[in-house]
Design an enzyme around this catalytic site. Structure first.
Site: not given
Ligand SMILES: [Zn+2]
Length: 235
Positions: A13, A28, A81, A143
């Site tokens: 964000h 956030e 996040h 991976e």
């Molecule tokens: Zn987020």
């Protein structure tokens, strides 16, 4: 002297895109940036060349984040996040790698939230562009899963949680990354206790050190087993 492995850390964000919001108002975008700066420091300390997709409160379209990692020739892409759920008690860390199936419903609400920053699609976002984006990460899915497992294991250890597995979901930000890539939901910003912990620099440092340890284990793991053909093209 061998060049240092390069890790691009992407704080989720930014700018008008605040992401999720905690009950006491922590956004956030701010928590992700603070955590990403700690992770950059932890990775540098562990000997990696660590860079951020954003250093301040600016908005970067989702497509440009993986592109920055590609252009930097990164060996790894980590999008950071904070999770949000209607159930206030939801807590802990979850690590995701890309699902190519757009209809993957396991984490549909979270995916809708995280993909909301995918506005302003670039002009080249034709079907072909979309296919090429998917192909970029497709070569690295195995991976990426291993990377997710290593980071999740360290975060489980930190949180005193046993047996939480990694998840797969169609996060746009991972699609174009031409390297192992995961999205880390480090904690639940919607949980009042975890929101409080996220304001604590010591807690953020512990999370960052756990993720960095997962990264180190991942590289130790893949260097001890033969890589698939083509996975290390161009590096
Ligand atoms: Zn987020």
């Amino acid at each position: 002297m061998t060049p240092r492995l390069k890790v691009v850390v992407d704080p989720g964000h930014g700018g008008d895109d605040t992401g999720a919001k905690g009950p006491k108002g922590l956004e956030e975008k701010d928590a992700a940036l603070a955590l990403a700066q700690d992770l950059q420091a932890a990775l540098e300390k562990a000997g990696f060349d660590a860079r951020l997709t954003r250093e301040d409160d600016t908005f970067i379209p989702l497509w440009d984040r993986a592109r920055k990692a590609n252009e930097a020739g990164a060996d790894l892409f980590l999008s950071l996040h904070l999770n949000a759920a209607k159930a206030k008690a939801a807590k802990g860390s979850e690590v995701f790698f890309l699902s190519l199936d757009q209809g993957d419903t396991d984490a549909a609400e979270l995916v809708a939230l995280e993909n909301a920053g995918a506005v302003d699609r670039p002009a080249q976002d034709t079907v072909l562009f979309s296919i090429l984006q998917d192909l970029a990460q497709k070569a690295y899915l195995q991976e990426s899963e291993r990377l997710a497992v290593h980071i999740q294991a360290q975060l489980n250890h930190l949180g005193g949680i046993k047996g939480r597995g990694v998840k797969q979901a169609p996060f746009v930000v991972l699609r174009g990354a031409a390297m192992p890539a995961v999205l880390v939901e480090a904690a639940f910003i919607s949980n009042p206790r975890e929101e409080q912990k996220l304001r604590d620099a010591a807690f953020r440092r512990r999370v960052a050190e756990s993720v960095a340890r997962g990264v180190r284990r991942f590289f130790a793991d893949i260097s001890s087993t033969p890589r698939r053909q083509g996975a290390d093209q161009g590096r």
